[in-house]
Design a protein around this motif. Structure first.
Motif, PDB file in Angstrom:
ATOM      1  N   UNK A   1      39.005  30.857  41.031  1.00 46.82           N
ATOM      2  CA  UNK A   1      39.726  31.934  40.420  1.00 46.82           C
ATOM      3  C   UNK A   1      38.988  32.807  39.973  1.00 46.82           C
ATOM      4  N   UNK A   2      37.950  32.680  39.699  1.00 44.19           N
ATOM      5  CA  UNK A   2      36.766  33.785  39.151  1.00 44.19           C
ATOM      6  C   UNK A   2      35.354  33.228  39.913  1.00 44.19           C
ATOM      7  N   UNK A   3      34.923  34.558  40.135  1.00 42.46           N
ATOM      8  CA  UNK A   3      33.540  34.317  40.590  1.00 42.46           C
ATOM      9  C   UNK A   3      32.581  35.314  39.769  1.00 42.46           C
ATOM     10  N   UNK A   4      31.421  34.544  39.148  1.00 42.45           N
ATOM     11  CA  UNK A   4      30.769  35.391  37.866  1.00 42.45           C
ATOM     12  C   UNK A   4      29.472  35.435  38.226  1.00 42.45           C
ATOM     13  N   UNK A   5      28.883  36.354  38.050  1.00 37.20           N
ATOM     14  CA  UNK A   5      27.410  36.782  37.940  1.00 37.20           C
ATOM     15  C   UNK A   5      26.814  37.031  36.638  1.00 37.20           C
ATOM     16  N   UNK A   6      25.655  36.417  36.265  1.00 39.87           N
ATOM     17  CA  UNK A   6      25.026  36.733  35.024  1.00 39.87           C
ATOM     18  C   UNK A   6      24.138  37.901  34.943  1.00 39.87           C
TER      19      UNK A   6
ATOM     20  N   UNK B   1      43.766  27.305  32.938  1.00 41.91           N
ATOM     21  CA  UNK B   1      42.358  26.768  33.383  1.00 41.91           C
ATOM     22  C   UNK B   1      41.835  27.695  34.502  1.00 41.91           C
ATOM     23  N   UNK B   2      40.578  27.971  34.437  1.00 44.33           N
ATOM     24  CA  UNK B   2      39.892  28.724  35.266  1.00 44.33           C
ATOM     25  C   UNK B   2      39.047  27.901  35.940  1.00 44.33           C
ATOM     26  N   UNK B   3      38.780  28.115  37.259  1.00 42.64           N
ATOM     27  CA  UNK B   3      37.762  27.467  38.370  1.00 42.64           C
ATOM     28  C   UNK B   3      36.965  28.556  38.484  1.00 42.64           C
ATOM     29  N   UNK B   4      35.552  28.565  37.983  1.00 40.67           N
ATOM     30  CA  UNK B   4      34.634  29.691  38.146  1.00 40.67           C
ATOM     31  C   UNK B   4      33.401  29.462  39.112  1.00 40.67           C
ATOM     32  N   UNK B   5      33.327  30.174  39.888  1.00 43.79           N
ATOM     33  CA  UNK B   5      31.989  29.903  40.788  1.00 43.79           C
ATOM     34  C   UNK B   5      30.885  30.705  40.565  1.00 43.79           C
TER      35      UNK B   5
END
Ligand code: ADE
Length: 254
Positions: free
Chosen positions: A132-137, A86-90
């Protein structure tokens, strides 16, 4: 795969996921998309999700408690094995940039929890304790993370085996192969003054494959030369690129 989206604006997700490939993947049981309203995890009369920042900066920040409670309620339904996948992405403009490799990594999980940021940002303890991960588009600032969560979901769902008609088309599409896609044509063979290239009409599959590869190489060299360094190139590809003026950077001498 389950994709959970924690948002202040659940209604925003109505249209995009009710159409096309994402809808078919959901209908076929490949993806289970669950939209969670962050306000459901508040306990005060006003269902408060944001507050002033300590230190006097302008702009409201998302409070940690409803986000923690929302994510923890999702996690509490998972087995230990599911939790390990599982990943928890902001979603945030500060995150690592979304690309095909990131989408592929996320598509390999069992559960994906996407937290849509809003206002001036989220309380830092969400990053410290949950994410767990911070993602920008992309390097621009949106009004909120909802559009980013839709983009991530779309890019991930189409990679799930069976979501797109042919896995060949996923493998050969732009970027996945490390190169931009070759031009494609459909009928009519002649439209106004533009004709479909002869090779594509020839029925010679080896020639067609070569034509497509060369056009991919040309297009990548012209539009995204930065991709070539990491692309999976054959010796023949490199010779062709060199004819077009491409020079590989040699590693620095030891
Ligand atoms: N929220 C605001 N801007 C964003 C961006 N560029 N990517 C992801 N989430 C965002």
């Amino acid at each position: 795969m389950r994709i959970h989206i924690l948002t202040l604006f659940p209604d925003m997700f109505r249209g995009p996921f009710d159409l096309s490939i994402v809808k078919r993947a959901v209908d076929d049981g490949l993806a289970d998309i669950r939209i969670h309203d962050i306000r459901r995890f508040t306990h005060d009369r006003h269902r408060t999700v944001d507050d002033y920042q300590f230190g006097g900066e302008p702009g409201m920040a998302l409070k940690p408690e409803p986000i923690f409670e929302g994510v923890e309620s999702i996690l509490s339904d998972l087995t230990q094995l599911e939790m390990a996948h599982t990943r928890v992405v902001l979603t945030s403009p500060q995150g690592k940039l979304l690309n095909q490799a990131v989408a592929q990594e996320l598509a390999g999980q069992l559960d994906l929890i996407l937290i849509c940021g809003h206002y001036a940002g989220v309380d830092e303890r969400v990053r410290e304790g949950l994410v767990t991960d911070e993602i920008s588009i992309g390097d621009y600032v949106l009004t909120g993370g909802e559009l980013a969560a839709m983009v991530i979901t779309d890019a991930v769902v189409r990679l799930l085996p069976g979501a797109v008609g042919s896995q060949d088309s996923v493998r050969s599409d732009s970027i996945t192969s490390g190169l931009l896609q070759h031009p494609i044509y459909t009928r009519p063979a002649r439209f106004r003054e533009w004709s479909v290239p002869e090779t594509l009409l020839s029925g010679n599959h080896q020639e067609i494959r070569r034509w497509r590869r060369e056009r991919s190489l040309e297009r990548t060299l012209k539009l995204r030369p930065d991709l070539l360094a990491a692309a999976d190139l054959t010796g023949e590809d490199i010779l062709y690129l060199e004819k077009l003026g491409y020079r590989r950077k040699e590693p620095p001498a030891a």
